[in-house]
Design a protein around this motif. Structure first.
Motif, short mmCIF file in Angstrom:
data_model
loop_
_atom_site.label_atom_id
_atom_site.label_comp_id
_atom_site.label_asym_id
_atom_site.label_seq_id
_atom_site.Cartn_x
_atom_site.Cartn_y
_atom_site.Cartn_z
N GLY A 211 0.84 -1.20 0.00
CA GLY A 211 0.00 0.00 0.00
C GLY A 211 0.87 1.25 0.00
O GLY A 211 1.77 1.40 -0.83
N ARG A 212 0.63 2.12 0.97
CA ARG A 212 1.47 3.32 1.12
C ARG A 212 2.64 3.06 2.05
O ARG A 212 3.38 3.98 2.41
CB ARG A 212 0.63 4.48 1.66
CG ARG A 212 -0.52 4.89 0.77
CD ARG A 212 -0.09 5.36 -0.60
NE ARG A 212 0.72 6.57 -0.55
CZ ARG A 212 1.16 7.21 -1.63
NH1 ARG A 212 0.89 6.74 -2.84
NH2 ARG A 212 1.88 8.31 -1.52
N GLY A 213 2.80 1.80 2.46
CA GLY A 213 3.93 1.45 3.32
C GLY A 213 3.46 0.95 4.67
O GLY A 213 2.27 0.96 5.00
N ILE A 214 4.41 0.49 5.47
CA ILE A 214 4.15 0.01 6.83
C ILE A 214 4.91 0.92 7.78
O ILE A 214 6.10 1.19 7.59
CB ILE A 214 4.61 -1.45 6.99
CG1 ILE A 214 3.86 -2.34 5.99
CG2 ILE A 214 4.36 -1.94 8.42
CD1 ILE A 214 4.35 -3.79 5.98
N LEU A 215 4.24 1.38 8.82
CA LEU A 215 4.81 2.34 9.76
C LEU A 215 4.94 1.73 11.15
O LEU A 215 4.08 0.94 11.57
CB LEU A 215 3.94 3.59 9.86
CG LEU A 215 3.98 4.57 8.69
CD1 LEU A 215 2.86 5.58 8.80
CD2 LEU A 215 5.33 5.28 8.64
N GLY A 216 6.01 2.11 11.85
CA GLY A 216 6.16 1.73 13.24
C GLY A 216 7.02 0.49 13.43
O GLY A 216 6.94 -0.46 12.65
N ALA A 217 7.84 0.50 14.48
CA ALA A 217 8.79 -0.58 14.70
C ALA A 217 8.11 -1.92 14.87
O ALA A 217 8.56 -2.93 14.31
CB ALA A 217 9.65 -0.25 15.93
N ASP A 218 7.03 -1.98 15.65
CA ASP A 218 6.38 -3.26 15.90
C ASP A 218 5.77 -3.82 14.61
O ASP A 218 5.94 -5.01 14.31
CB ASP A 218 5.30 -3.09 16.96
CG ASP A 218 4.78 -4.44 17.45
OD1 ASP A 218 5.58 -5.22 17.99
OD2 ASP A 218 3.58 -4.71 17.25
N ASN A 219 5.07 -2.98 13.86
CA ASN A 219 4.45 -3.44 12.61
C ASN A 219 5.48 -3.90 11.60
O ASN A 219 5.31 -4.94 10.95
CB ASN A 219 3.60 -2.32 12.01
CG ASN A 219 2.39 -1.98 12.84
OD1 ASN A 219 1.87 -2.84 13.56
ND2 ASN A 219 1.93 -0.74 12.76
N VAL A 220 6.55 -3.12 11.45
CA VAL A 220 7.58 -3.48 10.46
C VAL A 220 8.32 -4.74 10.89
O VAL A 220 8.57 -5.63 10.07
CB VAL A 220 8.57 -2.30 10.27
CG1 VAL A 220 9.76 -2.74 9.41
CG2 VAL A 220 7.86 -1.12 9.61
N ALA A 221 8.65 -4.86 12.18
CA ALA A 221 9.36 -6.05 12.65
C ALA A 221 8.54 -7.31 12.41
O ALA A 221 9.07 -8.34 11.95
CB ALA A 221 9.68 -5.90 14.14
N ARG A 222 7.25 -7.26 12.70
CA ARG A 222 6.41 -8.44 12.49
C ARG A 222 6.24 -8.76 11.01
O ARG A 222 6.24 -9.92 10.62
CB ARG A 222 5.05 -8.22 13.16
CG ARG A 222 5.12 -8.20 14.67
CD ARG A 222 3.75 -8.13 15.33
NE ARG A 222 3.88 -8.11 16.77
CZ ARG A 222 4.09 -9.18 17.53
NH1 ARG A 222 4.20 -10.37 16.96
NH2 ARG A 222 4.20 -9.08 18.84
N ALA A 223 6.11 -7.71 10.19
CA ALA A 223 5.98 -7.95 8.75
C ALA A 223 7.24 -8.61 8.19
O ALA A 223 7.16 -9.55 7.38
CB ALA A 223 5.71 -6.63 8.03
N LEU A 224 8.40 -8.13 8.62
CA LEU A 224 9.66 -8.69 8.12
C LEU A 224 9.87 -10.12 8.60
O LEU A 224 10.32 -10.99 7.84
CB LEU A 224 10.83 -7.82 8.56
CG LEU A 224 10.89 -6.40 7.97
CD1 LEU A 224 12.11 -5.67 8.50
CD2 LEU A 224 10.90 -6.43 6.45
N ALA A 225 9.55 -10.37 9.86
CA ALA A 225 9.72 -11.72 10.40
C ALA A 225 8.78 -12.71 9.71
O ALA A 225 9.10 -13.90 9.58
CB ALA A 225 9.47 -11.71 11.90
N THR A 226 7.62 -12.24 9.26
CA THR A 226 6.67 -13.10 8.56
C THR A 226 7.09 -13.35 7.12
O THR A 226 6.81 -14.40 6.54
CB THR A 226 5.27 -12.44 8.57
OG1 THR A 226 4.88 -12.23 9.92
CG2 THR A 226 4.24 -13.30 7.87
N LEU A 227 7.80 -12.38 6.55
CA LEU A 227 8.12 -12.43 5.13
C LEU A 227 9.12 -13.51 4.77
O LEU A 227 8.96 -14.22 3.77
CB LEU A 227 8.68 -11.05 4.71
CG LEU A 227 9.31 -10.93 3.34
CD1 LEU A 227 8.27 -11.09 2.25
CD2 LEU A 227 10.02 -9.58 3.20
N LEU A 228 10.17 -13.67 5.58
CA LEU A 228 11.32 -14.46 5.13
C LEU A 228 11.10 -15.98 5.07
O LEU A 228 11.47 -16.60 4.06
CB LEU A 228 12.55 -14.14 5.98
CG LEU A 228 13.85 -14.72 5.39
CD1 LEU A 228 14.16 -14.03 4.06
CD2 LEU A 228 15.00 -14.56 6.35
#
Length: 315
Positions: A211-228
């Motif tokens: 979308g327009r991006g992901i904001l915030g440390a918690d949201n980004v950390a969880r998104a990255l951990a889910t991605l790999l």
């Protein structure tokens, strides 16, 4: 020395000027090629081939940028420069300026300037050209170029962070970040991310994006951990690589084709922004390009087949 030999000696400089004005590898290469054609067709050899070709490639780049600005305003979603893996031009006397001007953040700041301001800033602040040469290149008086330079410098200084991260410290933190990403360690990722970190992608409407991006440390950390994990299961590879003079990575599929690039903005000991370029039109110079939609589809199914029945798939 023949004209062609002179031109080849100057090609790295000409490309580096054009890329910083245009933010596009393909358009910079076209501008350099057009400069050669004009040089080859000229009846007389110039007194200074460097000054002449630098002026020609600058004028071509200004014209291209003027026509590109409307397209960038209508661009679907965030627009980022085309990633550059290495700058072909080196000058030890101006290494700091060259490195600083190559980052995604600096190139995006340059987007705020008019084409003339951008050209003057690049020639003066990055490459150290004198105002007589700049005036000849952009077709303005020296006095006007000085005013353009002052205005451009003010705009750039207003947008820059107050303190820059030390290069060694930045590379060390980037290494820790990529290790945590590979390990899927949410806590370690969160610790390395700024509270207001922004994960944002340039897809050009031609590839998946957040979308327009992901904001915030918690949201980004969880998104990255889910991605790999599902990405690795389908043979994906994360290749650490400097991109635009910054710590970053190239994502490849099982066949080595490029999916996207990352650049990390690091300041005050934390990752402030993660910019990913996934628009396939901007990745051809990096290598053969993968079908990002197919990768997302395969990763989604890999995740579904390995999730335990009682656990819904991660968002």
């Amino acid at each position: 020395m023949t004209r062609e030999e002179e031109f080849e000696d100057l090609r790295p400089l000409l490309f580096s000027i054009a890329y910083r004005i245009l933010g596009s590898v393909s358009e910079a290469e076209d501008a350099v090629q057009e400069a050669w054609l004009r040089h080859e067709a000229a009846a007389a050899r110039p007194a200074s081939t460097k000054a002449y070709l630098s002026a020609v490639v600058t004028r071509i780049s200004i014209d291209v940028l003027r026509s590109a600005r409307l397209r960038r305003e209508e661009y679907p979603g965030p627009w980022f420069p085309e990633p550059l893996l290495s700058d072909p031009y080196e000058d030890p006397a101006r290494s700091a300026e060259l490195a600083d001007s190559l980052s995604m953040a600096a190139l995006l700041l340059l987007e705020r300037l008019s084409p003339l301001e951008r050209a003057v800033f690049v020639l003066r602040e990055v490459f150290g050209f004198g105002f007589p040469e700049i005036a000849s290149a952009v077709g303005r008086s020296e006095a006007a170029c000085r005013q353009l330079a002052v205005r451009a410098r003010r705009h750039m200084d207003e947008g820059r962070p107050r303190f820059q991260a030390d290069r060694i410290e930045r590379e060390r933190l980037a290494g820790r970040f990529l290790d945590a990403f590979r390990d899927g360690d949410v806590d370690a990722l969160r610790e390395l991310l700024a509270a207001d970190v922004h994960l944002v992608s340039d897809s050009g409407g031609k590839a998946p994006q957040w979308g327009r991006g992901i904001l915030g440390a918690d949201n980004v950390a969880r998104a990255l951990a889910t991605l790999l994990p599902p990405f690795v299961r389908i043979g994906g590879v994360v290749e650490p690589h400097e991109v635009n003079g910054q710590p970053g990575a190239i994502f490849r599929d099982r066949d080595g084709r490029v999916i996207n690039t990352w650049t990390l903005d690091i300041l005050d000991g934390q990752v402030q922004t993660i910019r990913t370029v996934v628009n396939p039109d901007k990745l051809g110079h990096v290598g053969p390009v993968a079908d990002a939609w197919a990768i997302v589809h395969d990763a989604y199914h890999a995740r579904r087949t390995t999730d335990r029945p009682e656990e819904p798939p991660a968002p």
